[in-house]
Design a protein around this motif. Structure first.
Motif, mmCIF file in Angstrom:
data_model
loop_
_atom_site.group_PDB
_atom_site.id
_atom_site.type_symbol
_atom_site.label_atom_id
_atom_site.label_comp_id
_atom_site.label_asym_id
_atom_site.label_seq_id
_atom_site.Cartn_x
_atom_site.Cartn_y
_atom_site.Cartn_z
ATOM 1 N N GLN A 50 -3.350 -5.093 5.358
ATOM 2 C CA GLN A 50 -3.348 -3.656 5.679
ATOM 3 C C GLN A 50 -4.166 -2.970 4.600
ATOM 4 O OE1 GLN A 50 -1.674 -2.253 3.196
ATOM 5 N NE2 GLN A 50 0.308 -3.193 2.845
ATOM 6 N N ALA A 102 -3.713 -0.733 2.306
ATOM 7 C CA ALA A 102 -3.247 -0.471 0.940
ATOM 8 C C ALA A 102 -3.306 -1.719 0.065
ATOM 9 C CB ALA A 102 -1.834 0.097 0.960
ATOM 10 N N THR A 103 -3.250 -2.900 0.695
ATOM 11 C CA THR A 103 -3.418 -4.135 -0.084
ATOM 12 C C THR A 103 -4.755 -4.780 0.260
ATOM 13 O OG1 THR A 103 -2.305 -5.342 1.666
ATOM 14 C CG2 THR A 103 -0.944 -4.682 -0.202
ATOM 15 N N HIS A 143 -1.560 2.234 6.473
ATOM 16 C CA HIS A 143 -0.770 2.794 5.373
ATOM 17 C C HIS A 143 -1.343 4.114 4.866
ATOM 18 C CE1 HIS A 143 1.253 -1.055 5.273
ATOM 19 N NE2 HIS A 143 1.978 -0.709 4.221
ATOM 20 N N ASP A 178 1.435 -8.232 3.096
ATOM 21 C CA ASP A 178 2.458 -7.218 3.289
ATOM 22 C C ASP A 178 3.780 -7.956 3.430
ATOM 23 O OD1 ASP A 178 2.651 -4.086 4.237
ATOM 24 O OD2 ASP A 178 4.277 -5.361 4.959
ATOM 25 N N SER A 179 4.793 -7.478 2.741
ATOM 26 C CA SER A 179 6.038 -8.249 2.699
ATOM 27 C C SER A 179 6.759 -8.310 4.042
ATOM 28 C CB SER A 179 6.968 -7.670 1.644
ATOM 29 O OG SER A 179 7.306 -6.357 1.983
ATOM 30 N N HIS A 180 6.390 -7.425 4.980
ATOM 31 C CA HIS A 180 7.056 -7.491 6.286
ATOM 32 C C HIS A 180 6.313 -8.336 7.314
ATOM 33 C CE1 HIS A 180 9.241 -4.139 4.403
ATOM 34 N NE2 HIS A 180 10.231 -4.853 4.902
ATOM 35 N N ILE A 215 6.444 4.855 3.808
ATOM 36 C CA ILE A 215 5.850 4.532 2.513
ATOM 37 C C ILE A 215 5.745 5.801 1.649
ATOM 38 C CG2 ILE A 215 3.517 4.575 3.570
ATOM 39 C CD1 ILE A 215 4.591 2.331 0.713
ATOM 40 N N ARG A 234 13.485 0.137 4.010
ATOM 41 C CA ARG A 234 13.703 0.249 2.555
ATOM 42 C C ARG A 234 14.156 1.655 2.201
ATOM 43 N NH1 ARG A 234 8.532 -3.444 1.021
ATOM 44 N NH2 ARG A 234 9.721 -5.365 1.239
ATOM 45 N N ARG A 284 11.329 6.373 -3.107
ATOM 46 C CA ARG A 284 10.265 5.887 -2.212
ATOM 47 C C ARG A 284 9.907 6.933 -1.146
ATOM 48 N NH1 ARG A 284 8.270 0.544 0.222
ATOM 49 N NH2 ARG A 284 8.217 0.896 2.453
ATOM 50 N N ASP A 300 8.212 -0.975 -6.008
ATOM 51 C CA ASP A 300 8.051 0.490 -5.911
ATOM 52 C C ASP A 300 8.333 1.143 -7.265
ATOM 53 O OD1 ASP A 300 7.912 2.027 -2.969
ATOM 54 O OD2 ASP A 300 8.493 -0.070 -2.855
ATOM 55 N N ARG A 360 -5.208 2.756 -4.745
ATOM 56 C CA ARG A 360 -5.063 1.309 -4.611
ATOM 57 C C ARG A 360 -6.358 0.532 -4.896
ATOM 58 N NH1 ARG A 360 -0.520 -0.948 -1.801
ATOM 59 N NH2 ARG A 360 1.229 0.054 -2.814
ATOM 60 N N SER A 370 8.107 -4.784 -1.915
ATOM 61 C CA SER A 370 6.725 -4.861 -1.446
ATOM 62 C C SER A 370 5.944 -6.001 -2.081
ATOM 63 C CB SER A 370 6.043 -3.538 -1.774
ATOM 64 O OG SER A 370 4.667 -3.726 -1.978
ATOM 65 N N SER A 371 4.921 -6.453 -1.334
ATOM 66 C CA SER A 371 4.068 -7.546 -1.818
ATOM 67 C C SER A 371 2.945 -7.038 -2.705
ATOM 68 C CB SER A 371 3.445 -8.236 -0.613
ATOM 69 O OG SER A 371 2.548 -7.320 0.009
ATOM 70 N N ARG A 372 2.889 -5.729 -2.933
ATOM 71 C CA ARG A 372 1.709 -5.159 -3.603
ATOM 72 C C ARG A 372 1.383 -5.887 -4.902
ATOM 73 N NH1 ARG A 372 5.028 0.452 -4.029
ATOM 74 N NH2 ARG A 372 5.199 -0.158 -1.863
HETATM 75 C C1 MIC Z 1 6.005 -1.581 1.847
HETATM 76 O O1 MIC Z 1 6.672 -1.553 2.868
HETATM 77 O O2 MIC Z 1 6.481 -1.460 0.719
HETATM 78 C C2 MIC Z 1 4.516 -1.829 1.970
HETATM 79 C C3 MIC Z 1 3.827 -0.600 1.588
HETATM 80 O O3 MIC Z 1 4.180 -2.111 3.312
HETATM 81 C C4 MIC Z 1 4.164 -3.014 1.080
HETATM 82 C C5 MIC Z 1 2.746 -3.255 0.896
HETATM 83 C C6 MIC Z 1 2.102 -2.329 -0.060
HETATM 84 O O4 MIC Z 1 2.660 -1.995 -1.099
HETATM 85 O O5 MIC Z 1 0.957 -1.982 0.238
HETATM 86 C C7 MIC Z 1 4.818 -4.324 1.447
HETATM 87 O O6 MIC Z 1 5.858 -4.326 2.049
HETATM 88 O O7 MIC Z 1 4.318 -5.392 1.057
#
Ligand code: MIC
Ligand code: SF4
Length: 643
Positions: A35, A37-38, A65, A119-121, A361, A379, A384, A481, A493, A537-539
């Motif tokens: 996505q 943002a990453t 995002h 993305d963590s989801h 987000i 979340r 957040r 976060d 980002r 998040s996977s950021r």
């Molecule tokens: C989130 O739900 O926290 C995000 C934004 O989708 C993140 C990815 C990010 O930080 O860009 C995620 O879940 O990995």
């Protein structure tokens, strides 16, 4: 011996390693998603690898995002991503087409395939029988370049569903119950496989709601079988060609089995400030609600929004409340527009947002000071939403709509209404014109780089010794976060020096300045943390920006999987306290000495650090694979790829 679904998929994708719990295995990745943002960072990293074309079967770059465009940065990033897609043969899903996970289910996911997403989801795809895993952008970039992805061969938990959900109880209540059982801590290294007769009672988007929020448990992924329900969904998307059956063998073995009788479940709610703080909705009945937000990759499917629209039809929004609705995709939005449900929502008083992550987000719709906001996303970490003092409560669409009707926390079973019957569409509305296909690839295209886009920072190979300072000491459950806030900071980002000014902003905004001053004095910065550091998040910015500030090690009681990999990828050493008591002893600003590091990283399982301020030594565990040791010594993964 028979195999479970997880074992079947790993077996058919295994490139390296043995299928034994706890061992590192390399698997082939069929599909990737990013996505925006990453994605910008992931593609900058991909470019740095010098690979001419994608090596996966399918790679999709989504924009969902950063769509608020309060300044040039977002739009510039989108143009960068579009030109990258055109050059390297990726699919590009334009802003407005929807949230990556929802669109991926609708248009691209295939049962039995592996999907890696920045993305963590990403595990949302597990709802259709994919092995869908979230990771940092750099690991996705490696997968696009054809390298395998490494996971610890998982332990598999079977969740055996029996019975059928009662009226007004829905998929979100199932996963909230699983969160209540397993909590957000201590599930690293597990995958969840759903099975049992109860599975047949859940449609594909409902299954996806469940696997989506598996991310909050910290498991590597969750997966459902692929059956006639998966086929019905794919048929309705004109994609039945991709269907194949996927089920566990009758004699398959699991490391643990939990039984859930769906008929016993009740509406649940995750209360502030963790998705694991689960209560019954009935325990909070009557609490004043200020805002209701419906959408996100967890709950914004056609069925979710139709349920809400039917519940709200002909009624009016209470005066002192705001209702926000963000449909998950253009497909969903078009369908509820054509059948009139959107008009019902608007007539009720809903504020319709674009099909994007939006409020989830913290990109708009921040609640008022001290407000109670009831939401259908996944979340509810403090701050957040954009408002530190607000309390975010996570619920099902049915409970959210019930609150929008009454203005207070309401168990939908108390409404005295019949639950709406939603027929699963025989055909979804299919229009892929918001997707740019690889067929339109323009190899010679010039990549567009706006002024906000900088290259990923470079890192030096690991030094053999350093003197450092504990630049920050934090407690348990620090999320990414907390480390790298999103919301109004999201637009940076692609600009690491700028984004680094906000590292740990919600916890201690003086952290970056302190780090930079240490860095100038050639002193390393060290972060000390409690349990489950790096949840959420996977950021990978939560590793890149600290690395840019001169953070060299994180010493914690435990570190979550994706964040651990990101730390290693960017040359920060993850260390685990051998004795948790040492966490109590160490304090912020303590001076630490680390010597003979290279040898320790090369082949030791533990390491002794000297606390010079307090004059004692303590032991940390180095639970690193041989691959991770190599990466750390090189100073990060990019240094190993560039040779
Ligand atoms: C989130 O739900 O926290 C995000 C934004 O989708 C993140 C990815 C990010 O930080 O860009 C995620 O879940 O990995
Ligand atoms: Fe977007 Fe929220 Fe889903 Fe993350 S959790 S992908 S921000 S909708």
């Amino acid at each position: 011996m028979g195999l479970n679904i997880v074992q079947k998929i790993i077996k058919s994708h295994l490139i390296e390693g043995e299928m034994n719990a706890g061992e590192l295995v390399g698997i082939r990745i069929d599909q990737t998603l990013t996505q925006d943002a990453t994605g910008t960072m992931a593609y900058l990293e991909f470019e740095a690898m010098g690979i001419p074309e994608k090596k996966t079967e399918l790679s999709v770059s989504y924009v969902d995002h950063n769509t608020s465009q309060m300044g040039f940065e977002n739009a510039d990033d989108h143009k960068y991503l579009q030109t990258i897609a055109e050059k390297f043969g990726l699919h590009y899903s334009r802003a407005g087409n929807g949230i990556c996970h929802q669109v991926h289910l609708e248009r691209f996911g295939i049962p039995g395939k592996t999907l890696l997403g920045s993305d963590s989801h990403t595990p949302t795809g597990g709802g259709m029988g994919m092995m869908a895993i979230g990771s940092g952008g750099l690991d996705v970039a490696r997968a696009i370049a054809g390298f395998s992805f490494y996971i610890t061969y998982p332990k598999v938990l079977k969740i055996n569903l029996t019975g059928k959900l009662p009226a007004w109880v829905s998929a979100k209540d199932i996963i909230l119950y699983v969160l209540e059982l397993l909590t957000t801590k201590g599930n690293v290294g597990w995958m969840i496989e759903y099975g049992g007769e109860g599975v047949k009672t859940l449609s594909l988007p409902e299954r996806a709601t469940i696997t989506n929020m598996g991310a909050e448990l910290g498991v590597t992924t969750s997966i459902f079988p692929s059956d006639e329900i998966t086929l019905a969904f794919l048929k309705a998307q004109n994609r039945e060609d991709g269907w194949k059956e996927l089920r566990a063998d009758d004699d398959a073995k699991y490391d643990r089995i939990i039984d859930i009788d769906l008929s016993t479940l009740e509406p649940r709610v995750a209360t502030p400030h963790s998705p694991g703080n689960v209560k019954m909705v009935s325990e909070l009945t009557g609490m004043k609600v200020d805002q209701v937000c419906i959408g996100s990759c967890t709950n914004s499917s056609y069925k979710d929004l139709m349920t809400v629209a039917k519940m709200l039809k002909g009624k009016k929004l209470p005066l002192d409340m705001s209702l926000v609705i963000a449909p998950g995709s253009k497909q969903v939005l078009e369908m509820i527009t054509e059948n009139g449900a959107l008009s019902d929502l608007i007539a009720f008083g809903a504020r319709i947002m674009e099909s994007a992550c939006g409020f989830c987000i913290g990109n708009g719709q921040a609640p008022a000071t001290d407000a109670v906001s009831v939401r259908t996303n996944n979340r509810n970490f403090k701050g957040r939403s954009g408002t530190e003092s607000a309390g975010i409560y996570l619920v099902s669409p049915e409970t959210a709509a019930a609150c929008a009707l009454t203005g207070v926390m309401t168990d939908p079973r108390d409404l005295g209404m019949e639950p709406p019957e939603i027929t699963f569409p025989a055909k979804f509305k299919i229009d892929d014109t918001m997707i740019i296909h690889p067929i339109m690839q323009k190899k010679e295209i010039k990549i567009y780089r706006g002024p906000n886009i900088g290259n990923p920072p470079t890192n030096e190979p690991l030094a053999d010794e350093f003197f450092g300072e504990v630049a920050l000491k934090v407690g348990d459950k620090i999320t990414t976060d907390h480390i790298m806030p999103a919301g109004i900071r999201l637009k940076y980002r692609s600009n690491i020096p700028k984004y680094s000014e906000f590292v740990f902003e919600p916890v201690d905004s003086t952290f970056p300045a302190r780090c930079l001053s240490n860095k100038e004095k050639e002193k390393a910065n060290i972060i000390v943390a409690g349990l489950s550091y790096g949840q959420g998040s996977s950021r990978e910015h939560a590793a890149i920006c600290p690395s840019f500030l001169g953070v060299k090690a994180v010493i914690a009681k435990s570190i979550e999987r994706i964040h651990w990999a990101n730390l290693v990828n960017f040359g920060i050493i993850p260390m685990i306290f051998a004795d948790e008591e040492d966490f109590e002893k160490i304090e912020q600003n303590d001076e630490l000495e680390m010597t003979n590091l290279i040898q320790a990283i090369q082949n030791k399982g533990s390491y002794i650090i000297k606390n010079k301020t307090k004059n004692y030594e303590f032991e940390v565990k180095l639970e690193l694979s041989s691959r991770e040791r190599e990466i750390l010594i090189a100073g990060g993964v990019l240094n190993t790829i560039k040779g």
